[in-house]
Design a protein around this motif. Sequence first.
Motif: not given
Length: 333
Positions: A139-144, A150-154, A202-207
């Motif tokens: 729930x917190x991940x969905x709200x923030x 997206x959280x894992x990517x960040x 230029x770096x593209x990050x994948x998680x």
Amino acid sequence: MRFLLSVVALLFVVWSNSVAGQQQYTEATCLLLQQQIDRFAAQPEHRHYRQAKRDFNQHCQNPIAAPAKPLVLSNVPPKKIVPTSAASQVTEPAVLTAMPERTAAAPLKFDMGTMLFSLFQPYIPYILIFLLLLLLPNILLLVLFGSKARFLGIMAERQLHRLLLRQLPAGYQHYRNLILQTAQGDLTEIDQLVLSRFGIFVVEVKNYRGWIFGSELQSLWTVQHFRRKHSFQNPLRQNHKHTEAVKFALGLTLQDSRQVHSVVAFSERAQLKTPLPAHVCYIRQVADYIQQFTQPCFSDEQLRQFAAKLNLTASSQPALRKAHKQQVSGPQR
């Protein structure tokens, strides 16, 4: 996640109904519970005593009365009365003899669902709390952040940023989550940009998590985790748009454009299963790859100009980020 929310709601409704009013047992069931209480009265700590006492207090306040049964007469024919006189026929009516009822005691009927519910009822609040704690991180991940992906990517982008700051020399300049305008007029977001005398990276990050299958020429790559698999855009093609945006933003010449290098970095959650070029690597390997470029290609004056343009773009990031979000979400209807 929707299934867990449905389970929580169902348990809450059941628990609320149970608190509002308890189902009452029949008189026969309550009698058995009372006998069990009396039997273990000398052992108040005994499990059977506590269970019987709790069930009796909850379900025997207003026990359901047993249905009344009609009187069953004996099938023995009535005694014949021989009249002796007319008067006796009038004054002596026939008498039917009622034999005592000899019926077996009716079997007690237990409601299994009610009994099981009474066993688990004290633990329902704890089950609800456990499920809420289980759902709270999502729930917190969905709200923030909007989604877990997206959280894992960040998190992966921050990991790379910390490693580059620690492993690269002081002369390298770092820019993270930089939104630039392309030559076509749209916007694109760059995960990590490293500016140095030896080139621009230029770096593209994948998680992603799982096995990664793909090649430099394929338009779609595949990630497989156990039996689940799905396709995603070739990150090399995706990052090509980013490198072109950097060239456009810095106004590079054709010769200088060759010094802009594309790097794709995967987190340790992924396993690269097909042969890929050196600039597709893991996050921990990005700094080593960048430091392989040791031939100076930009002067100090050029680096100052590049940094000034990037800093100017970074100062207008809030407006660009809002426009980029609208671009990604599409036109409002």
